[in-house]
Design a protein around this motif. Structure first.
Motif, short mmCIF file in Angstrom:
data_model
loop_
_atom_site.label_atom_id
_atom_site.label_comp_id
_atom_site.label_asym_id
_atom_site.label_seq_id
_atom_site.Cartn_x
_atom_site.Cartn_y
_atom_site.Cartn_z
N THR A 53 0.86 -1.15 -0.07
CA THR A 53 -0.11 0.08 0.02
C THR A 53 0.76 1.24 -0.12
N VAL A 54 2.30 1.16 0.06
CA VAL A 54 3.04 2.36 0.24
C VAL A 54 2.97 3.35 -1.14
N GLY A 55 2.86 4.69 -0.57
CA GLY A 55 2.68 5.63 -1.91
C GLY A 55 3.71 6.66 -1.64
N GLY A 56 4.24 7.25 -2.71
CA GLY A 56 5.31 8.27 -2.62
C GLY A 56 4.85 9.36 -1.88
N SER A 57 5.50 10.18 -1.03
CA SER A 57 5.26 11.14 -0.22
C SER A 57 6.06 12.45 -1.07
N ALA A 58 5.79 13.63 -0.73
CA ALA A 58 5.86 14.68 -1.66
C ALA A 58 7.54 15.34 -1.12
N TYR A 59 7.66 15.09 0.16
CA TYR A 59 9.22 15.64 0.69
C TYR A 59 9.51 14.40 1.55
N THR A 60 11.05 14.71 2.00
CA THR A 60 11.85 13.57 2.45
C THR A 60 12.22 14.06 3.93
N ASP A 61 11.86 13.83 5.06
CA ASP A 61 12.19 14.25 6.31
C ASP A 61 13.16 13.20 6.90
N ILE A 62 14.32 13.03 6.53
CA ILE A 62 15.30 12.11 7.25
C ILE A 62 15.74 12.67 8.64
N THR A 63 15.94 13.61 8.68
CA THR A 63 16.18 14.19 10.03
C THR A 63 15.22 13.74 11.04
N GLY A 64 14.11 14.06 10.91
CA GLY A 64 12.79 13.90 11.88
C GLY A 64 12.98 12.32 12.35
N GLY A 65 13.27 11.45 10.89
CA GLY A 65 13.12 9.90 11.38
C GLY A 65 14.47 9.68 12.31
N LEU A 66 15.47 10.05 12.09
CA LEU A 66 16.75 10.11 13.02
C LEU A 66 16.43 10.44 14.45
N ILE A 67 15.82 11.52 14.55
CA ILE A 67 15.36 11.79 16.16
C ILE A 67 14.61 10.87 16.59
N GLN A 68 13.69 10.43 15.96
CA GLN A 68 12.51 9.42 16.33
C GLN A 68 13.12 8.19 16.68
N GLY A 69 13.96 7.88 15.59
CA GLY A 69 14.61 6.59 15.90
C GLY A 69 15.54 6.60 17.24
N ALA A 70 16.25 7.65 17.32
CA ALA A 70 17.50 7.73 18.49
C ALA A 70 16.28 7.31 19.91
N GLU A 71 15.25 8.25 20.05
CA GLU A 71 14.45 7.90 21.16
C GLU A 71 13.89 6.52 21.25
#
Length: 217
Positions: A107-125
Motif C-alpha cells: 500500500t506504500v505511496g510516494g510522499s512529496a518531501y523527505t524528512d530524514i532528520t525527523g526520522g533520525l530523531i524519532q529513531g534515537a528515542e
C-alpha cells in the motif's frame, strides 16, 4: 571462616556483575524512504527487513518506520518488537512483524518531501528506550533530504552511542551529471551524524557487509 569466605566470594561475584553493566542485546531502527520515485525501491527494503528478522536474537529489538514529508512521529513506525526468549513466541512475533511489513509494501505511496532528520530523531528515542547495548539506525534512502517551507530541522540533535548506516543509496540523475553532488551529499550527512555524537557512520550497499557489521563476534 567458611562463612566469611562464602561472604567474600558472594561480594566478589556481585562486584564482577556490576563491572560490566552493558547489555549485550541489539536494537535496530530501520528508516524506509517513501518519498518520490524512491518509493519504488521499497521491495529491496523488504528483503533487508526479512534478513533482520532472521538474524536478530531473543531480547533484541527491531522497528521499521517510514520516511515521508514529516517523520518525527510514532505514527510513522510501521512495526516494532522486542523478541521474546521463548522460541515459539519469538517466531510468532516475527510472523506478525513480517505480515505488517508485507501489508505496508502493498500500500506504500510516494510522499512529496523527505524528512530524514525527523526520522533520525524519532529513531534515537526508540533505541535509547530499549536499553540495548548496541544501537543501530539503518537508513534505506538516496539521502536526498527535502523539506517543506514550514518544517524546521536545522538544529542540533543527539545520536550518542548510535551507529548510523545508509543503505541502497542510489544515484540521482543529477549525480550522474555531476558525481560531486553524490559524494558531497554523503560527506554532509557524515559530518552531521558524527557531529550529533554517533559512534559510527557507514554506507553499505552489500548485505553481506551488513551481516558482518551486525555480528556479535
Amino acid at each position: 571462616m567458611i562463612k566469611r569466605l562464602s561472604l567474600f566470594l558472594a561480594l566478589v561475584a556481585a562486584v564482577s556483575s556490576c563491572a560490566d553493566p552493558k547489555s549485550h542485546t541489539q536494537a535496530v531502527y530501520m528508516l524506509v524512504d517513501t518519498s518520490g520515485t524512491y518509493a519504488a525501491e521499497v521491495n529491496k527494503a523488504q528483503v533487508i527487513i526479512n534478513y533482520l528478522l532472521g538474524t536478530l536474537q531473543p531480547g533484541d529489538s527491531l522497528a521499521v518506520a517510514r520516511v515521508k514529508s514529516r517523520s518525527f512521529s510514532e505514527k510513522d513506525i510501521i512495526a516494532k518488537v522486542t523478541f521474546d526468549n521463548r522460541p515459539s513466541q519469538a517466531n510468532a512475533q516475527k510472523r506478525a512483524f513480517r505480515d505488517r511489513i508485507d501489508a505496508f509494501v502493498k500500500t506504500v505511496g510516494g510522499s512529496a518531501y523527505t524528512d530524514i532528520t525527523g526520522g533520525l530523531i524519532q529513531g534515537a528515542e526508540f533505541l535509547n528506550e530499549t536499553g540495548a547495548g548496541t544501537k543501530t539506525i539503518l537508513i534505506f534512502s538516496d539521502m536526498q533530504e527535502e523539506l517543506d517551507k514550514t518544517t524546521i530541522r536545522d538544529f542540533p540533535f543527539k545520536l550518542k552511542d548510535i551507529r548510523v548506516v545508509a543503505l541502497n543509496v542510489v544515484k540521482l540523475k543529477t549525480d550522474n551529471i555531476d558525481p560531486r553532488r553524490y559524494v558531497g551529499r554523503l560527506e554532509a550527512w557524515q559530518k552531521r551524524v558524527e557531529g550529533a555524537g554517533a559512534s559510527e557512520w557507514r554506507v553499505i550497499n552489500d548485505i553481506e557487509r551488513l551481516d558482518s557489521m551486525l555480528g556479535r563476534g
